[in-house]
Write an enzyme that holds these catalytic residues in place. Structure first.
Site, PDB file in Angstrom:
ATOM      1  N   ASP A   1      66.558  45.601  30.395  1.00 27.91           N
ATOM      2  CA  ASP A   1      66.601  46.265  31.689  1.00 27.91           C
ATOM      3  C   ASP A   1      65.181  46.213  32.259  1.00 27.91           C
ATOM      4  OD1 ASP A   1      67.526  48.078  33.801  1.00 27.91           O
ATOM      5  OD2 ASP A   1      66.387  49.615  32.736  1.00 27.91           O
TER       6      ASP A   1
ATOM      7  N   ASP B   1      63.618  48.578  35.467  1.00 32.21           N
ATOM      8  CA  ASP B   1      63.063  49.868  35.889  1.00 32.21           C
ATOM      9  C   ASP B   1      63.279  50.918  34.802  1.00 32.21           C
ATOM     10  OD1 ASP B   1      62.363  49.233  38.750  1.00 32.21           O
ATOM     11  OD2 ASP B   1      64.488  48.748  38.776  1.00 32.21           O
TER      12      ASP B   1
ATOM     13  N   ASP C   1      66.819  51.945  28.999  1.00 30.11           N
ATOM     14  CA  ASP C   1      66.293  53.311  28.943  1.00 30.11           C
ATOM     15  C   ASP C   1      67.280  54.382  29.365  1.00 30.11           C
ATOM     16  OD1 ASP C   1      65.291  54.325  32.068  1.00 30.11           O
ATOM     17  OD2 ASP C   1      65.988  52.287  31.752  1.00 30.11           O
TER      18      ASP C   1
END
Length: 218
Positions: free
Chosen positions: A8, A10, A167
């Site tokens: 991922d 951001d 995250d």
């Protein structure tokens, strides 16, 4: 078939929340709405621009205004393409990318950020050379947590043994639906406790990631 790690973006490799916050408040000022706090906009991140704008409008009492939503989405994406100056790479992330490449792993990216802003920020931060495959939130007709974008990244790499690194709750669900092991970076934008998110391993220090990947795929 190769071994790979798909990331991922951001909240995982980069802390882009300050740029996203600034872009959102530029729009709010332009359209006569009160500004957001950094915590507000951070809580909206993770499911792509349309969802982000929906959260903004809901918070400002205009959730049902479809025309305004469409306008803000277009304006936000325009701002987003150059929203790179406040974004930073998380400590140790660049070194982890080099270590994984040196260990023979192919690297890919699967993000809900639109693909043009994703490529722009990767280039600005000098990370673009690591990722031959970048799947953005507008690369397909669906976004994460649908597994199709992650599956597209894996297919683009020609990979079989893959770890997904993210995250957030969205990332954890995406990995689970794609049937891939998930490594959770705990310093990003997740909204709930680590224990509530399915993951193979969790880490707070990118120096630990190459070893985690090797262990998970052993």
């Amino acid at each position: 078939m190769t071994r790979a790690v798909v990331f991922d973006l951001d909240g995982t490799l980069i802390d882009s929340a300050p740029d996203i916050h600034a872009a959102a408040n530029t729009l709010m000022a332009r359209h006569g709405f009160a500004p957001f706090t950094p915590e507000d906009t951070r809580s909206f991140i993770g499911s792509g621009v349309p969802h982000f704008i929906s959260c903004c409008l809901r918070a400002r009492g205009r959730p049902g205004d479809a025309a305004l939503r469409a306008q803000l989405i277009a304006e936000f994406i325009d701002l987003y393409e150059t929203a790179v100056t406040l974004t930073r790479v998380y400590p140790g992330a660049a070194e982890a990318l080099h270590a994984l490449e040196n260990a023979g792993f192919a690297l890919g990216l699967c993000t809900n950020k639109p693909v043009t802003p994703a490529r722009s920020v990767l280039a600005h931060l000098g990370l673009d050379g690591h990722f031959p495959v970048v799947i953005g939130g507008d690369s397909l007709t669906v976004r994460k947590p649908d597994p199709a974008p992650l599956q597209a990244a894996v297919a683009g790499l020609g990979a079989r043994d893959v770890v997904y690194v993210g995250d957030s709750e969205v990332d954890a669900e995406t990995a689970a639906r794609a049937g891939l092991p998930f490594a959770l970076y705990t310093q990003g934008y997740r909204k709930g406790p680590v224990a509530d998110m399915p993951h193979a391993r969790a880490f707070a220090d990118f120096a630990d990631l190459p070893g985690i990947v090797a262990t998970v795929l052993a």
